[in-house]
Write a protein that holds these residues in place. Structure first.
Motif, PDB file in Angstrom:
ATOM      1  N   ARG A 174       0.784  -1.121  -0.338  1.00 55.44           N
ATOM      2  CA  ARG A 174       0.096  -0.369   0.119  1.00 55.44           C
ATOM      3  C   ARG A 174       0.844   1.248  -0.139  1.00 55.44           C
ATOM      4  O   ARG A 174       1.817   1.227   0.377  1.00 55.44           O
ATOM      5  CB  ARG A 174      -0.816   0.098   1.309  1.00 55.44           C
ATOM      6  CG  ARG A 174      -2.107  -1.384   0.913  1.00 55.44           C
ATOM      7  CD  ARG A 174      -3.182  -0.415   0.326  1.00 55.44           C
ATOM      8  NE  ARG A 174      -4.365  -1.184   0.290  1.00 55.44           N
ATOM      9  CZ  ARG A 174      -3.979  -2.670  -0.098  1.00 55.44           C
ATOM     10  NH1 ARG A 174      -3.452  -3.392  -0.990  1.00 55.44           N
ATOM     11  NH2 ARG A 174      -5.350  -3.517  -0.488  1.00 55.44           N
ATOM     12  N   THR A 175       0.020   2.276  -0.438  1.00 53.00           N
ATOM     13  CA  THR A 175       1.274   3.676  -0.416  1.00 53.00           C
ATOM     14  C   THR A 175       0.208   4.274  -0.038  1.00 53.00           C
ATOM     15  O   THR A 175      -0.929   4.801   0.388  1.00 53.00           O
ATOM     16  CB  THR A 175       1.050   3.990  -2.294  1.00 53.00           C
ATOM     17  OG1 THR A 175       1.941   2.406  -2.959  1.00 53.00           O
ATOM     18  CG2 THR A 175       1.932   5.298  -2.089  1.00 53.00           C
ATOM     19  N   VAL A 176       1.283   5.367   1.148  1.00 50.65           N
ATOM     20  CA  VAL A 176       0.971   6.182   2.171  1.00 50.65           C
ATOM     21  C   VAL A 176       1.680   7.601   1.735  1.00 50.65           C
ATOM     22  O   VAL A 176       2.332   7.378   1.259  1.00 50.65           O
ATOM     23  CB  VAL A 176       0.702   5.584   2.880  1.00 50.65           C
ATOM     24  CG1 VAL A 176      -0.166   4.730   3.362  1.00 50.65           C
ATOM     25  CG2 VAL A 176       2.418   5.896   3.735  1.00 50.65           C
ATOM     26  N   SER A 177       0.591   8.864   1.657  1.00 53.60           N
ATOM     27  CA  SER A 177       1.360  10.200   1.864  1.00 53.60           C
ATOM     28  C   SER A 177       2.902   9.848   2.740  1.00 53.60           C
ATOM     29  O   SER A 177       3.450  10.515   2.517  1.00 53.60           O
ATOM     30  CB  SER A 177       0.449  11.515   2.294  1.00 53.60           C
ATOM     31  OG  SER A 177      -0.085  11.082   3.477  1.00 53.60           O
TER      32      SER A 177
ATOM     33  N   GLU B  43      -6.391  10.219   5.023  1.00 57.89           N
ATOM     34  CA  GLU B  43      -5.179  10.160   6.219  1.00 57.89           C
ATOM     35  C   GLU B  43      -5.792   9.934   7.536  1.00 57.89           C
ATOM     36  O   GLU B  43      -5.482   9.759   8.512  1.00 57.89           O
ATOM     37  CB  GLU B  43      -4.619  11.426   5.342  1.00 57.89           C
ATOM     38  CG  GLU B  43      -3.205  11.279   4.916  1.00 57.89           C
ATOM     39  CD  GLU B  43      -2.703  12.452   4.137  1.00 57.89           C
ATOM     40  OE1 GLU B  43      -1.463  12.375   4.143  1.00 57.89           O
ATOM     41  OE2 GLU B  43      -3.049  13.103   4.926  1.00 57.89           O
TER      42      GLU B  43
ATOM     43  N   SER C  89       3.746  14.074  -1.765  1.00 53.90           N
ATOM     44  CA  SER C  89       2.736  13.912  -0.779  1.00 53.90           C
ATOM     45  C   SER C  89       1.150  14.417  -0.951  1.00 53.90           C
ATOM     46  O   SER C  89       0.369  13.854  -0.585  1.00 53.90           O
ATOM     47  CB  SER C  89       2.792  13.951   0.269  1.00 53.90           C
ATOM     48  OG  SER C  89       3.252  15.015   0.360  1.00 53.90           O
TER      49      SER C  89
ATOM     50  N   TRP D  88      -1.435  13.028  -3.082  1.00 54.75           N
ATOM     51  CA  TRP D  88      -2.094  12.042  -2.426  1.00 54.75           C
ATOM     52  C   TRP D  88      -2.894  11.717  -2.130  1.00 54.75           C
ATOM     53  O   TRP D  88      -3.518  13.508  -1.867  1.00 54.75           O
ATOM     54  CB  TRP D  88      -1.224  10.661  -2.070  1.00 54.75           C
ATOM     55  CG  TRP D  88      -0.822   9.457  -1.309  1.00 54.75           C
ATOM     56  CD1 TRP D  88      -0.599   8.710  -1.770  1.00 54.75           C
ATOM     57  CD2 TRP D  88      -2.088   9.093  -0.111  1.00 54.75           C
ATOM     58  NE1 TRP D  88      -1.327   7.639  -1.191  1.00 54.75           N
ATOM     59  CE2 TRP D  88      -1.982   7.561  -0.457  1.00 54.75           C
ATOM     60  CE3 TRP D  88      -2.695   9.760   1.091  1.00 54.75           C
ATOM     61  CZ2 TRP D  88      -2.305   6.817   1.240  1.00 54.75           C
ATOM     62  CZ3 TRP D  88      -3.705   9.091   1.914  1.00 54.75           C
ATOM     63  CH2 TRP D  88      -3.297   8.086   2.085  1.00 54.75           C
TER      64      TRP D  88
ATOM     65  N   ARG E 285       2.548  -3.705   3.751  1.00 55.43           N
ATOM     66  CA  ARG E 285       3.843  -3.368   3.686  1.00 55.43           C
ATOM     67  C   ARG E 285       3.398  -1.706   3.248  1.00 55.43           C
ATOM     68  O   ARG E 285       2.999  -1.147   2.026  1.00 55.43           O
ATOM     69  CB  ARG E 285       3.973  -4.290   1.747  1.00 55.43           C
ATOM     70  CG  ARG E 285       5.645  -3.525   2.167  1.00 55.43           C
ATOM     71  CD  ARG E 285       6.443  -4.716   0.657  1.00 55.43           C
ATOM     72  NE  ARG E 285       7.649  -3.773   0.643  1.00 55.43           N
ATOM     73  CZ  ARG E 285       8.257  -4.514   0.869  1.00 55.43           C
ATOM     74  NH1 ARG E 285       8.497  -5.010   1.703  1.00 55.43           N
ATOM     75  NH2 ARG E 285       9.974  -3.622   0.021  1.00 55.43           N
ATOM     76  N   LEU E 286       3.890  -1.240   3.925  1.00 55.32           N
ATOM     77  CA  LEU E 286       3.517   0.537   3.631  1.00 55.32           C
ATOM     78  C   LEU E 286       5.060   1.227   3.009  1.00 55.32           C
ATOM     79  O   LEU E 286       5.570   1.123   2.933  1.00 55.32           O
ATOM     80  CB  LEU E 286       2.743   1.381   4.896  1.00 55.32           C
ATOM     81  CG  LEU E 286       1.762   1.402   5.904  1.00 55.32           C
ATOM     82  CD1 LEU E 286       1.366   1.455   6.810  1.00 55.32           C
ATOM     83  CD2 LEU E 286       0.292   0.606   4.516  1.00 55.32           C
ATOM     84  N   THR E 287       4.364   1.862   1.349  1.00 55.54           N
ATOM     85  CA  THR E 287       5.123   2.791   1.085  1.00 55.54           C
ATOM     86  C   THR E 287       5.263   3.856   0.902  1.00 55.54           C
ATOM     87  O   THR E 287       3.736   4.222   0.428  1.00 55.54           O
ATOM     88  CB  THR E 287       5.641   1.935  -0.367  1.00 55.54           C
ATOM     89  OG1 THR E 287       5.423   0.549   0.087  1.00 55.54           O
ATOM     90  CG2 THR E 287       6.821   2.699  -0.911  1.00 55.54           C
ATOM     91  N   ASP E 288       5.981   5.174   1.570  1.00 53.20           N
ATOM     92  CA  ASP E 288       6.251   6.234   1.455  1.00 53.20           C
ATOM     93  C   ASP E 288       5.760   6.510  -0.111  1.00 53.20           C
ATOM     94  O   ASP E 288       6.946   6.574  -0.414  1.00 53.20           O
ATOM     95  CB  ASP E 288       7.508   7.115   2.617  1.00 53.20           C
ATOM     96  CG  ASP E 288       6.818   8.226   2.761  1.00 53.20           C
ATOM     97  OD1 ASP E 288       6.830   9.327   1.575  1.00 53.20           O
ATOM     98  OD2 ASP E 288       7.238   8.464   3.734  1.00 53.20           O
ATOM     99  N   VAL E 289       4.939   7.560  -0.488  1.00 53.39           N
ATOM    100  CA  VAL E 289       4.639   7.890  -1.531  1.00 53.39           C
ATOM    101  C   VAL E 289       6.024   8.656  -2.125  1.00 53.39           C
ATOM    102  O   VAL E 289       6.421   9.104  -3.620  1.00 53.39           O
ATOM    103  CB  VAL E 289       3.815   8.796  -2.087  1.00 53.39           C
ATOM    104  CG1 VAL E 289       3.372   9.671  -1.731  1.00 53.39           C
ATOM    105  CG2 VAL E 289       3.255   8.660  -3.503  1.00 53.39           C
TER     106      VAL E 289
END
Lengths: 693, 300
Positions: free
Chosen positions: A34-37, B222, B99, B102, B232-236
């Motif tokens: 998942r992509t987060v800010s 948010e 960001s 997003w 699995r969180l990815t920072d944009v």
């Protein structure tokens, strides 16, 4: 490690539960991207949860409760919980395990009855309460303590494995006596610190479990003094009932033509089906003859009345076989096999073997030992007896005469040889003596002066009550029609076999003791007059035509040259007496299974070998000529009747046998483990449902 | 040319909304110097038509501002003081880091809409409007605009900005401070999610004596994350990875942390005389402009 239920349930359970568990484990590891800010706040949140975990407030979480439940169940299982039966838990256990011939029957699953009994015994041992003690006794024709009272279960199981399979008969008296003796010691030992406790007031709870197929010879005459009979449990082992057995076998030489060997055998079917089989005759392992026979069912297959009523609602079920009678064979279930006379002048092993596939193999063959034909030598000791003097010379025997004085004064070498009687038979007329060696003796009007045998007074005008017409000695002999003036009031040991019964004591009896075999007749045909000292007629038997018949029967029987029963044939478990050749320190005894046992002679003239657990031919090397081989045969109808008894008459009380062990303390932990497994699976499922996308 | 302009106007600003914006006028809590006389009163006494006060005459004062009427009555010389009318510098900093692209609706467009609206209010009032876009520094600039005629240019500029790059608020503020020395109104539109922290940047802005408005723009996801399972969180922006097992507890903890972060920003701003407002990209931006910022005192 042992598993009562075997490996299969474990394998099935593992096969069902482990793959889903592993699958869930893999599903858990696969994270969805998942992509987060920004990950700034997420990382901080994860860290906060980890840092605060030990001290955070307990939240109402279903998973938490499930895990707590698992821990509680595991802790409960550690306490070894048990199902308590309806009976009091006994601290003391006596296990009597039958290892007689019939316990060697191979059941349908390939295990012998003894194997099944051992498994049941292990289950009982496993169910013992903590600190409980058990005693193991194996019984066949004699009883041995496999383990005295022991608390260590692994030791008990090891000792259990050491109980061997024998081909002996099954008796329980000795086993019960052993158990009672140990119980008494236990009570006395336990009561040392408490003097008030006496044997009689002992309240030590003991459970007696007998694992047997029920074919116990002395069950009815058993006396039980100290063991709690009302709490006695009998576990019936086995199901098979098909068996054909050789119950007797005889090989004798023709009286007129000694080179002709005649072999007879009695075969009986103990099973529920008609059996066709062959009886093969072998002499020294050479096939000589075969006889075919058809044997009708030996037991009636019909539901008993009680079972019919009890099982009326299950009429479609096959009914169990019930034995009508063990003693009286059903018509057609027995067959006498008489092989054609064979011309055979040598000695050796004669074997009759049945070709039949049945439950027990130990009784499908019988052996006997024959000697080359020779004239019987007989020593006649007496003052002179008209009738004996007239009859003995007519028989094909060699007779040597001695007076009682000559006999008592004679040098030992004249009478004995190599520690045995030099003659095949010695006949004493009106003479009692203690100069006896191992051998065969006939006493008329006298007794051997050995332990347990005595004649205290004369009985005049007595009445003969009964006699055994079927015995080979009294065959064709009309004892009931003779007159006897007086006879000795005999006192004989219990093992004596009465042939003719008087009012208070036997008039004629057979006795085997210390290698000596006696036919004791309490009367002689002539008696010495107390006043004149002249010989007077004591019986009219000498005038009867069947007296020569009796004498011939008796000589044949006692010399064993024609009949070997009781001389060279031994029952399983009984010792074999081997004659020791001169200057021999060790005798090698070869058993039927090929094992050679070394027996030290210790300068004795005879040695006993007691390891006769299995049927077959036992041979000694070196040995006295003509005494090299002995045959051990089962010849026991009770053992051959292999159908397990459902009701055992024990010490006068009918005891219902159970099919399996009644476990008083049934372990509960397996169920707890199953519960833990189930809860864990539920917990995994809930957890996975929450986190898996 | 008129058609595309109208189209761009409609994209970011609704014509009806523009009409409503015309009624607004930005106010500063301080009187600001301008480089030329504007239409705006400042606290500095100067030459304008609006009387403020009197003071005693001292030698050297401009005699044109003597109040002769008072002299006639009192025979003393007083100088009339007038409120000087100055022009206002309205600076708008728009975060265009990755960001901001997003969210649904995305925060970048939302921020630009607000920037466009505020710029228009400034242009309509003849204020000097400058729009800066920043990511890891100032990446775009449209400075010194005055008058409504520059609206298409402004919108064109805002339309062409793409959200890209890693956010470095401190670097952006430093560049802004070096380049822009005039006091005025500074409006910062950002999510303020900077791993280096928002404090160093804001501290630099304080030195310019500007009337600073921090408008924090967040996306609905948010504020209320719709996440579950093993993630699995990815920072944009920097592709930093965080492996998390979503649970109610974790989400609650995240919300707590977000609230704490926002409150920290608010407290920082309040203590230093800045104005803070937080909005979500699913809230109609006109409401933010007309209601929220009005309540914060940006408009009169």
């Amino acid at each position: 490690m042992n598993f009562l239920s075997g490996w299969m349930p474990i394998a099935v359970a593992a096969g069902i539960t482990i793959p889903p568990l592993v699958l869930l484990y893999f599903l858990k590891l696969r994270r969805a991207p998942r992509t987060v800010s920004t990950t700034l706040l997420w990382k901080r949140a994860v860290e906060d949860l980890q840092v605060n975990a030990p001290f955070q407030r307990i939240r109402n979480n279903l998973l938490l409760w499930l895990q707590l439940l698992v821990l509680l169940l595991a802790a409960f299982a550690l306490g070894k919980p048990i199902f308590e039966g309806s009976r009091q838990t006994e601290d003391t256990l006596v296990l009597l395990i039958d290892h007689s011939a019939s316990m060697g029957v191979e059941e349908k699953d390939g295990r012998t009855r003894l194997d099944i009994a051992k498994e049941q015994a292990e289950a009982i041992i496993d169910s013992m309460p903590s600190g409980g003690k058990a005693m193991l006794i194996g019984f066949s024709d004699r009883a041995t303590v496999a383990s005295a009272f022991e608390t260590d279960r692994s030791v008990l199981k090891d000792r259990l494995d050491s109980i061997p399979q024998t081909d002996a008969a099954s008796t329980l008296t000795e086993g019960i006596a052993l158990a009672e003796a140990y119980m008494q010691n236990l009570v006395i030992a336990g009561g040392e610190s408490e003097p008030d406790i006496t044997v009689e007031s002992s309240a030590t709870p003991a459970r007696v479990v007998i694992l047997t197929d029920g074919n116990i010879e002395d069950a009815e005459t058993l006396t039980i003094k100290r063991l709690p009979t009302d709490d006695m449990q009998i576990v019936s082992i086995g199901e098979r009932d098909d068996n054909v057995a050789i119950l007797s076998m005889e090989a004798k030489r023709n009286y007129e033509y000694p080179q002709m060997l005649e072999v007879f055998s009695l075969v009986r079917n103990f099973g529920p089906n008609t059996i066709r089989c062959d009886a093969n005759l072998y002499i020294n392992d050479r096939h000589v003859d075969v006889q075919s026979m058809e044997l009708k069912p030996g037991i009636e297959v019909s539901p008993s009345e009680d079972e019919t009523e009890a099982d009326s609602d299950e009429s479609s079920q096959p009914k169990p076989a019930t034995r009508k009678s063990n003693l009286v064979p059903l018509t057609g279930s027995t067959a006498s096999v008489a092989f054609d006379p064979i011309e055979y002048e040598g000695g050796g092993v004669v074997e009759v073997r049945l070709t039949v596939d049945d439950a027990m193999s130990a009784d499908n063959a019988a052996w006997t030992i024959v000697q080359p034909p020779r004239h019987v030598s007989v020593l006649e000791v007496g003052e002179g007896n008209l009738f004996l003097d007239r009859v003995l010379p007519t028989l094909p025997i060699q007779v040597k005469k001695m007076t009682p004085d000559e006999y008592e004064r004679a040098d030992e070498t004249e009478i004995a040889e190599a520690g045995r009687l030099k003659f095949d038979l010695a006949i004493f007329d009106n003479h009692s003596t203690e100069r006896l060696w191992p051998g065969s003796y006939i006493f008329f009007g006298g007794v051997p002066n050995i332990e347990g045998v005595s004649a205290d007074r004369m009985v005049q005008g007595g009445i003969i009550f009964d006699w055994d017409e079927s015995h080979p000695i009294l065959r064709y002999v009309g004892i009931g029609r003779i007159m006897i003036h007086q006879w000795l009031n005999l006192t004989l040991p219990p093992q004596a076999e009465p042939l003719v019964e008087g009012e208070d004591a036997p008039v004629m009896a057979l006795l085997s003791q210390d290698g000596m075999h006696f036919l004791i007749s309490a009367f002689s045909l002539v008696a010495e007059d107390e006043i004149t000292g002249q010989a007077l007629l004591n019986s009219d038997w000498g005038f009867k035509p069947h007296f020569p018949v009796f004498l011939q029967n008796a000589i044949q029987y006692m010399t064993g040259s024609l009949s070997f029963k009781g001389v060279r044939n031994v029952r399983p478990g009984n010792p074999i007496e081997f004659a020791v050749p001169d200057n021999t320190e060790e005798i090698n005894v070869r058993r039927p299974d090929g094992f050679v046992a070394k027996v030290q002679t210790g300068n004795f003239t005879t040695v006993n070998y007691a390891g006769t657990r299995k049927v077959g031919v036992y041979s000694a090397e070196p040995a006295v000529e003509g005494r090299e081989q002995y045959a051990v045969n089962l010849f026991n109808g009770t053992e051959s009747s292999v159908a397990p008894s459902k009701v055992l008459k024990l010490a006068g009380t009918n005891v219902q046998a159970t099919a399996s062990v009644e476990i008083v303390n049934k372990p509960f932990w397996p169920y707890l483990l199953l519960a833990i497994l189930a809860v864990l699976l539920i917990e995994w499922a809930i957890y996975s449902k929450r986190i898996f996308v | 040319m008129a058609t595309p302009t109208a189209s761009k106007t409609e994209d970011l600003l609704d014509p009806e909304f523009i009409v409503r914006l015309e009624r607004l006028e930005m106010v500063s809590k301080k009187i600001f110097h301008g480089s030329m006389r504007g239409e705006r009163r400042s606290r500095r006494r100067g030459e304008s038509a609006e009387f403020a006060d009197h003071r005693n005459y001292v030698v050297g004062d401009d005699l044109r501002f003597l109040d002769w009427n008072v002299y006639a009555r009192l025979e003393r010389l007083f100088i009339k003081l007038f409120l000087e009318e100055v022009d206002l510098h309205v600076n708008i900093m728009v975060d265009v880091s990755k960001s901001m692209a997003w969210g649904n609706p995305d925060k970048g467009r939302y921020a630009r809409q607000i920037a466009a609206a505020l710029s228009y209010v400034g242009l309509a009032n003849n204020d000097r409007v400058s729009v800066y876009s920043f990511a890891n520094g100032l990446v775009g600039e449209l400075a010194g605009m005055r008058g409504k005629r520059l609206l298409p240019k402004l919108l064109d500029h805002l339309q062409t900005i793409e959200c890209d790059g890693i956010s470095d608020f401190h670097a952006a503020c430093k560049q802004f401070s070096l380049r822009h020395s005039q006091p005025g109104i500074l409006i910062v539109l950002s999510d303020f999610f900077d791993k280096g922290g928002f404090e160093p940047g804001l501290r630099l802005l304080l030195g310019r004596k500007s009337d600073v408005y921090c408008i924090q723009v967040l996306a609905p996801d948010e504020l209320e994350p719709q996440l579950s399972g093993e993630l699995r969180l990815t920072d944009v922006e920097d592709e930093d990875v965080a492996e998390v097992s979503m649970s109610r507890a974790l989400i609650n903890r995240y919300k707590q942390n977000l609230r704490a972060y926002c409150r920290g920003l608010q407290d920082y701003c309040t203590r230093r005389g800045m104005t803070y407002a937080m909005t979500c990209s699913d809230v109609p931006f006109d409401q933010v402009v007309l209601n929220v910022l009005r309540r914060r005192g940006l408009f009169k």
